[in-house]
Design a protein around this motif. Sequence first.
Motif, PDB file in Angstrom:
ATOM      1  N   THR A  54      59.181 -10.156 -45.526  1.00  0.00           N
ATOM      2  CA  THR A  54      60.037  -9.384 -44.630  1.00  0.00           C
ATOM      3  C   THR A  54      60.723 -10.335 -43.649  1.00  0.00           C
ATOM      4  O   THR A  54      60.289 -11.466 -43.443  1.00  0.00           O
ATOM      5  CB  THR A  54      59.229  -8.353 -43.818  1.00  0.00           C
ATOM      6  N   GLU A  56      61.683 -11.246 -39.799  1.00  0.00           N
ATOM      7  CA  GLU A  56      61.082 -11.033 -38.487  1.00  0.00           C
ATOM      8  C   GLU A  56      61.771 -11.920 -37.460  1.00  0.00           C
ATOM      9  O   GLU A  56      62.508 -12.844 -37.804  1.00  0.00           O
ATOM     10  CB  GLU A  56      59.582 -11.325 -38.514  1.00  0.00           C
ATOM     11  N   SER A  62      63.070 -12.515 -29.641  1.00  0.00           N
ATOM     12  CA  SER A  62      62.681 -11.152 -29.301  1.00  0.00           C
ATOM     13  C   SER A  62      62.335 -11.051 -27.826  1.00  0.00           C
ATOM     14  O   SER A  62      61.945 -12.034 -27.194  1.00  0.00           O
ATOM     15  CB  SER A  62      61.485 -10.696 -30.152  1.00  0.00           C
ATOM     16  N   GLN A 169      64.348  -3.121 -32.079  1.00  0.00           N
ATOM     17  CA  GLN A 169      63.332  -3.143 -33.136  1.00  0.00           C
ATOM     18  C   GLN A 169      62.318  -2.015 -32.969  1.00  0.00           C
ATOM     19  O   GLN A 169      61.830  -1.455 -33.952  1.00  0.00           O
ATOM     20  CB  GLN A 169      62.613  -4.486 -33.143  1.00  0.00           C
ATOM     21  N   THR A 189      65.262  -7.482 -30.752  1.00  0.00           N
ATOM     22  CA  THR A 189      65.299  -8.671 -31.607  1.00  0.00           C
ATOM     23  C   THR A 189      66.688  -9.275 -31.537  1.00  0.00           C
ATOM     24  O   THR A 189      67.677  -8.585 -31.786  1.00  0.00           O
ATOM     25  CB  THR A 189      64.972  -8.316 -33.067  1.00  0.00           C
ATOM     26  N   ALA A 257      65.557  -7.296 -38.392  1.00  0.00           N
ATOM     27  CA  ALA A 257      64.114  -7.507 -38.429  1.00  0.00           C
ATOM     28  C   ALA A 257      63.428  -6.365 -39.157  1.00  0.00           C
ATOM     29  O   ALA A 257      63.780  -5.199 -38.990  1.00  0.00           O
ATOM     30  CB  ALA A 257      63.578  -7.628 -37.006  1.00  0.00           C
ATOM     31  N   GLY A 258      62.457  -6.689 -39.979  1.00  0.00           N
ATOM     32  CA  GLY A 258      61.722  -5.694 -40.749  1.00  0.00           C
ATOM     33  C   GLY A 258      62.272  -5.442 -42.131  1.00  0.00           C
ATOM     34  O   GLY A 258      61.652  -4.719 -42.911  1.00  0.00           O
TER      35      GLY A 258
END
Length: 342
Positions: A54, A56, A62, A169, A189, A257-258
């Motif tokens: 993933t 991140e 962040s 996020q 993020t 992100a994710g």
Amino acid sequence: MDEMKQGFCALALALAACSGGQSADENATEPVALVKLAKAEPAQLQSTIRLYGTAEAGAAGSAILSAPEEAIVARIAAPVGSAVSRGQLVVGLAASPTARLDVAKAASDARAAQQAYARAQRLRADGLMSNADVETARAAAQSAAATRASLAARTGALDLRAPFAGHVQAISASLGSLVPGGTAVATITGAGDLRARFGLDPMLVQRVRPGTSIRIVPSAGGTEFTAPVLSVDPVVDPQTRLASLFARIPAATAIGAGAPLTAQLPLPSGGSAPVIPYAALLDDAGQPYVFVVSGGKAHRRDVATGANDGQRVEIQRGLKPGEAVVVEGGTALEDGMKVRTR
């Protein structure tokens, strides 16, 4: 005449007996299989491994937005997944009843302290109070005024804004909920500072070098891109049983992100283990094996495989360099069977 016929019959029976004995001997001969051989020799292989992971936030990518004071969530201006610019409102907070009461009490205390200081100055002018008592009243008035100003500033600046451009996020509070002071309310993020984390077999950690280029594909759809490996963390995750490989995501990609990712990692072999043609590899209920020929006979050898390039495969255990393996005719062999080469 009868005696001559009997003699001929006896001779025929003797010949038949001799002929029958030769057929039995021929049938007793061991079978010989016709095979083709190849030598196991050390070689460098380049294989490709598929990884899953993933996207991140990076080390400085962040930020956590926390409530400066006990407050109520009055507005969620940027839901999860929203793109935000620097200074944009993310969550609007309103002072809680307790916070408003604290501000009112601080204001009342400040007024009372100021009045006490003024009274002390009048009494000192009349000679009814010492200088030390006046100084004490002055200090109390200043402290109360500072407390009132601090509480007013904290309750007057409750809106949470993005410190830099990026994406929302997470938001941990819902509209109308009461959040204590210092509680994390939202996570931002930053755009352009993302990295990809992939799970990696711990046995392969030593074979991956930082800087190696890997091909990354967004699982939800998008443009493929190449990124360098930043680092490999050998610590095994207790849930996935995998180590972690990190790669930088270019700022130009439209990945948040994710986002789920897949990657193709080129992985060279060690170069010291023997390599054989892939056709020599056989399988018995998941156990790979080969037939090694020595002394004119084929012997089964269970092996452990490593990297492969589709044509050749690395043998990490069970085979020595220079040994001859069967590459054609192996499916008809049994352990210990005689062979002859083509």
